[in-house]
Scaffold this motif. Sequence first.
Motif, mmCIF file in Angstrom:
data_model
loop_
_atom_site.group_PDB
_atom_site.id
_atom_site.type_symbol
_atom_site.label_atom_id
_atom_site.label_comp_id
_atom_site.label_asym_id
_atom_site.label_seq_id
_atom_site.Cartn_x
_atom_site.Cartn_y
_atom_site.Cartn_z
ATOM 1 N N ASP A 18 -11.918 50.849 23.349
ATOM 2 C CA ASP A 18 -13.162 50.798 22.567
ATOM 3 C C ASP A 18 -13.067 49.762 21.448
ATOM 4 O OD1 ASP A 18 -11.244 52.297 21.297
ATOM 5 O OD2 ASP A 18 -12.646 53.790 20.499
ATOM 6 N N ARG A 21 -13.756 46.448 23.002
ATOM 7 C CA ARG A 21 -15.202 46.350 23.276
ATOM 8 C C ARG A 21 -15.952 45.996 22.005
ATOM 9 N NH1 ARG A 21 -15.006 50.839 26.422
ATOM 10 N NH2 ARG A 21 -15.586 52.167 24.665
ATOM 11 N N ASN A 22 -15.623 46.694 20.935
ATOM 12 C CA ASN A 22 -16.305 46.437 19.664
ATOM 13 C C ASN A 22 -16.072 45.011 19.175
ATOM 14 O OD1 ASN A 22 -17.563 48.883 19.284
ATOM 15 N ND2 ASN A 22 -15.792 49.813 18.272
ATOM 16 N N SER A 25 -18.344 42.685 21.206
ATOM 17 C CA SER A 25 -19.772 42.679 20.864
ATOM 18 C C SER A 25 -19.966 42.165 19.442
ATOM 19 C CB SER A 25 -20.398 44.059 21.058
ATOM 20 O OG SER A 25 -19.536 45.070 20.651
ATOM 21 N N LEU A 26 -18.964 42.347 18.609
ATOM 22 C CA LEU A 26 -19.048 41.839 17.237
ATOM 23 C C LEU A 26 -19.130 40.316 17.235
ATOM 24 C CD1 LEU A 26 -19.196 43.395 14.726
ATOM 25 C CD2 LEU A 26 -16.725 43.422 14.565
ATOM 26 N N VAL A 52 -22.314 48.657 15.905
ATOM 27 C CA VAL A 52 -21.119 49.288 15.341
ATOM 28 C C VAL A 52 -21.352 49.564 13.853
ATOM 29 C CG1 VAL A 52 -19.650 48.035 16.942
ATOM 30 C CG2 VAL A 52 -20.015 47.134 14.643
ATOM 31 N N THR A 56 -16.282 48.825 10.791
ATOM 32 C CA THR A 56 -15.665 48.194 11.953
ATOM 33 C C THR A 56 -15.598 46.681 11.781
ATOM 34 O OG1 THR A 56 -16.426 49.991 13.363
ATOM 35 C CG2 THR A 56 -15.826 47.945 14.453
ATOM 36 N N HIS A 60 -11.894 44.534 11.550
ATOM 37 C CA HIS A 60 -11.487 43.387 12.368
ATOM 38 C C HIS A 60 -11.415 42.099 11.546
ATOM 39 C CE1 HIS A 60 -11.376 45.335 16.257
ATOM 40 N NE2 HIS A 60 -12.516 45.935 16.003
#
Lengths: 199, 199
Positions: A18, A21-22, A25-26, A52, A56, A60
């Motif tokens: 996950d 994935r985040n 998409s980020l 998100v 999050t 990152h």
Amino acid sequence: MRNLVPFVKAMKKPPRADAQRNLDSLLEAAKAVFAESGVDAPVREIASRAGVGIATVYRHFPQRAELIAAVYRREIDACAAAAQALAREHEPFEALTRWLHRFTSLIATKRGLAASLNAQDPAYQAVPAYFREHLEPALQSLLGAAAAAGRVRNDVDAYELLRGIGSLCIPVSEVGPGYTRRMVDLLIDGLRYGARAAP
Amino acid sequence: MRNLVPFVKAMKKPPRADAQRNLDSLLEAAKAVFAESGVDAPVREIASRAGVGIATVYRHFPQRAELIAAVYRREIDACAAAAQALAREHEPFEALTRWLHRFTSLIATKRGLAASLNAQDPAYQAVPAYFREHLEPALQSLLGAAAAAGRVRNDVDAYELLRGIGSLCIPVSEVGPGYTRRMVDLLIDGLRYGARAAP
DNA sequence: TCAGTACCGGAACAACGTTCCGTATAACCC
DNA sequence: GGGTTATACGGAACGTTGTTCCGGTACTGA
């Protein structure tokens, strides 16, 4: 057979699915938001577009500059790589000017990128650092070749030139189209002024 | 005797004494705060230093840019006036370069002024407007004289040059001292490249 | 299936620009 | 001098951002 332990130790666990994935998409969301609202777009906007939470984003990319660098990494690398091809296909001065124009449009076409490149805010510091690390060597070699051929002066520092052009790419009000191009060309002509062939 | 009514109508009432007092301490405070924290300093800081409320700042200067312009008005005017003196005392190209260097230090020595000059935020729009109104004519005449003497090219717009130098004055990290001067000199050399005496 | 932990989301805090409105007071007239 | 009015004042309050914190969620590996 070689001992694999050191390699295994150096390998870090892959991130959770996950999380990956985040991250993806980020990056995609940031690219889209940067394109339409500029790189100063609110963090909340990027987060919500990516679906998100705000935390999050910060997890990152603790510094906004890291997100910017990540989004444009490919284009920056491609620009750096283009230097070698240009050097092969053109005579030194032509290669230099073509590369500088490519660099100019790389920066000038991303809204707010030039401004963030020159921002004093420490949160943006990684942007010029990434640019320097990848693009200074490229310009260095083109500049050196053109100077050796006597086409430009040899007393100009590559990094300073990079920053100077970066500053000229900041959009300015009340000027006609082509302003940035004219100023960059003026700076390039300054490079030619007083050029002497190597002895 | 001429009818005085139109004049009387055109005269506006002098401001209230306390309003004038506040305006004065506001300008003084802003000058001090700008010098130590840059022109982006919080409005609250300026207000409290001047001993007035926040609303008083906004009443006198609805846009931050107007406050900036008011604080530096004298120096800008002096810079504009210097053009004529330089034109009298030096040959055209020398006068031009001296003036450009004076303009450079006017901008580069005020922390954040160059950045605000180039900001996209509409609240800052009056700063470049004031600079343009007062300094473009000065540069125009110096540039025209140097071009007529064949010392610089004649295809460069005065306002664009002003903005270009303004951009180069934005402070940049990781460069040695004298960076701005070197870049401005490079731009000036660009002006000389390809200069032709008038026919 | 189940525990452990890596990760998540959004509330919460702080700093700032900007607006609003009840209050104070300078200016003017008598 | 005293009363009236327009002018100007101050700070609370709101909206927008960046950034941190923490209770809860759900992925991973056994």
